[in-house]
Design a protein around this motif. Structure first.
Motif, PDB file in Angstrom:
ATOM      1  N   MET A 144       0.955  -1.244   0.083  1.00  0.00           N
ATOM      2  CA  MET A 144      -0.148   0.105  -0.090  1.00  0.00           C
ATOM      3  C   MET A 144       1.057   1.274  -0.012  1.00  0.00           C
ATOM      4  O   MET A 144       2.061   1.469   0.710  1.00  0.00           O
ATOM      5  N   THR A 145       0.613   2.158  -0.670  1.00  0.00           N
ATOM      6  CA  THR A 145       1.473   3.351  -0.806  1.00  0.00           C
ATOM      7  C   THR A 145       0.649   4.535   0.052  1.00  0.00           C
ATOM      8  O   THR A 145      -0.652   4.697  -0.166  1.00  0.00           O
ATOM      9  N   ALA A 146       1.450   5.159   0.660  1.00  0.00           N
ATOM     10  CA  ALA A 146       0.749   6.270   1.521  1.00  0.00           C
ATOM     11  C   ALA A 146       1.355   7.427   1.275  1.00  0.00           C
ATOM     12  O   ALA A 146       2.515   7.882   1.362  1.00  0.00           O
ATOM     13  N   GLU A 147       0.447   8.338   0.569  1.00  0.00           N
ATOM     14  CA  GLU A 147       0.970   9.720   0.049  1.00  0.00           C
ATOM     15  C   GLU A 147       0.886  10.577   1.183  1.00  0.00           C
ATOM     16  O   GLU A 147      -0.253  11.061   1.503  1.00  0.00           O
ATOM     17  N   LEU A 148       1.703  11.235   1.961  1.00  0.00           N
ATOM     18  CA  LEU A 148       1.504  11.799   3.167  1.00  0.00           C
ATOM     19  C   LEU A 148       1.906  13.231   2.994  1.00  0.00           C
ATOM     20  O   LEU A 148       1.429  13.906   3.931  1.00  0.00           O
ATOM     21  N   GLY A 149       1.639  13.502   1.635  1.00  0.00           N
ATOM     22  CA  GLY A 149       1.744  14.996   1.432  1.00  0.00           C
ATOM     23  C   GLY A 149       2.862  15.292   0.208  1.00  0.00           C
ATOM     24  O   GLY A 149       3.791  14.796  -0.216  1.00  0.00           O
ATOM     25  N   MET A 150       2.350  16.557  -0.581  1.00  0.00           N
ATOM     26  CA  MET A 150       3.041  16.766  -1.733  1.00  0.00           C
ATOM     27  C   MET A 150       3.381  18.215  -1.538  1.00  0.00           C
ATOM     28  O   MET A 150       2.627  19.091  -1.086  1.00  0.00           O
ATOM     29  N   PRO A 202       6.643  -3.081   1.632  1.00  0.00           N
ATOM     30  CA  PRO A 202       7.642  -3.193   0.206  1.00  0.00           C
ATOM     31  C   PRO A 202       7.009  -2.415  -0.744  1.00  0.00           C
ATOM     32  O   PRO A 202       5.776  -2.352  -1.051  1.00  0.00           O
ATOM     33  N   TYR A 203       7.789  -1.680  -1.639  1.00  0.00           N
ATOM     34  CA  TYR A 203       7.336  -0.979  -2.823  1.00  0.00           C
ATOM     35  C   TYR A 203       7.868  -1.620  -4.028  1.00  0.00           C
ATOM     36  O   TYR A 203       8.883  -2.380  -4.086  1.00  0.00           O
ATOM     37  N   THR A 204       7.258  -1.402  -5.186  1.00  0.00           N
ATOM     38  CA  THR A 204       7.572  -1.811  -6.310  1.00  0.00           C
ATOM     39  C   THR A 204       7.959  -0.761  -7.467  1.00  0.00           C
ATOM     40  O   THR A 204       7.773   0.471  -6.997  1.00  0.00           O
ATOM     41  N   ALA A 205       8.417  -0.993  -8.506  1.00  0.00           N
ATOM     42  CA  ALA A 205       8.596  -0.044  -9.416  1.00  0.00           C
ATOM     43  C   ALA A 205       7.222   0.640  -9.913  1.00  0.00           C
ATOM     44  O   ALA A 205       7.086   1.932 -10.175  1.00  0.00           O
ATOM     45  N   GLU A 206       6.287  -0.133  -9.990  1.00  0.00           N
ATOM     46  CA  GLU A 206       4.919   0.410 -10.248  1.00  0.00           C
ATOM     47  C   GLU A 206       4.455   1.493  -8.897  1.00  0.00           C
ATOM     48  O   GLU A 206       3.716   2.451  -9.293  1.00  0.00           O
ATOM     49  N   THR A 207       4.808   1.258  -7.864  1.00  0.00           N
ATOM     50  CA  THR A 207       4.588   1.871  -6.785  1.00  0.00           C
ATOM     51  C   THR A 207       5.207   3.485  -6.959  1.00  0.00           C
ATOM     52  O   THR A 207       4.508   4.468  -7.060  1.00  0.00           O
TER      53      THR A 207
END
Length: 255
Positions: A1-7, A136-141
């Motif tokens: 799961m990706t957590a975008e905590l802020g841009m 864990p993250y991937t290239a797609e992430t």
């Protein structure tokens, strides 16, 4: 799961030279900038080989290092499009590393965390990281985060030279508008690299840097010659790969 905590807002990226002008980049450092997107991964806990292989099919070169001190050296050499950094990486504290990176321009920084609510997230975002993701993250992430941030690698995905068009994101090559059979990965990467600099001459070390990410980690010269020979056979009647003894290889039009 990706957590975008802020841009965080980023300055407009410095305009890249178009592929046909890549020869104007005189040094090895500048040449690597012109041959595709660069991703610097500062995370000793990721599967470097898998990430590098998966990103290479998208036209992105991955350089992985195990310390933030080594990362500063590679950052100066590559001027990467984006950086992934884990807070536990040894060397300079990750927060200080991110601040240093952000001092030198608009490179997009992604924090790699063990969980979305990790306490390190806040300080890294305040230091200049633009987003965070969980392992864990991937290239797609990574690709997805950069797409959403407006820092996509798409500008590096397509290149053309004469009748040849290559799209790394779709992993396809067209000749005079017609798609040809898929090339093996290294031949595909070799063609892309030669197209970006055509008709300039690239040395074996420059090809190692582009295709394997390191002038020392890549294969021997005769292995490069084999890849060149196979690609040359596929391009007969369309383009020519010249070998200039003592210098390297050049892609030119015509048989």
């Amino acid at each position: 799961m990706t957590a975008e905590l802020g841009m965080l807002p980023l300055a407009e990226r410095e305009q890249e030279l178009p592929p046909r002008q890549a020869g104007a980049r005189a040094s090895n450092q500048h040449w690597t900038e012109a041959t595709g997107a660069q991703l610097l991964v500062v995370d000793p806990f990721v599967d470097h080989e898998q990430l590098a292989e998966d990103m290479s099919t998208r036209g992105v070169h991955v350089t992985c290092v195990g310390s933030t001190l080594d990362a500063l050296i590679e950052f100066g050499r590559l001027r990467p499009t984006a950086v992934v950094v884990a807070p536990e990486t040894p060397g300079l504290p990750a927060v200080d590393f991110v601040r240093k990176v952000r001092e030198y321009g608009p490179t997009f920084v992604v924090a790699a965390l063990d969980r979305a609510d990790a306490p390190e997230a806040g300080p890294l975002l305040l230091a200049g990281a633009g987003a965070a993701m969980t392992r864990p993250y991937t290239a797609e992430t990574v690709w997805d985060i950069l797409d959403k941030s407006g820092n996509s690698f798409d500008d590096h995905a397509k290149v053309s030279f004469g009748p040849i068009e290559l799209d790394t994101r779709a992993y396809l090559v067209r000749i005079n508008g017609e798609r040809i059979a898929d090339l093996p990965l290294k031949e595909f990467e070799l063609l892309r690299t030669l197209m970006y600099s055509a008709p300039e001459v690239l040395s074996n070390d420059e090809l190692r840097l582009s295709l394997w990410g390191d002038t020392h980690a890549g294969p021997a010269d005769n292995t490069i010659s084999v890849h060149v020979a196979r690609l040359r056979n596929r391009l007969q009647g369309i383009a020519r790969i010249r070998r200039i003894r003592g210098r390297g290889y050049s892609l030119t039009l015509g048989s």
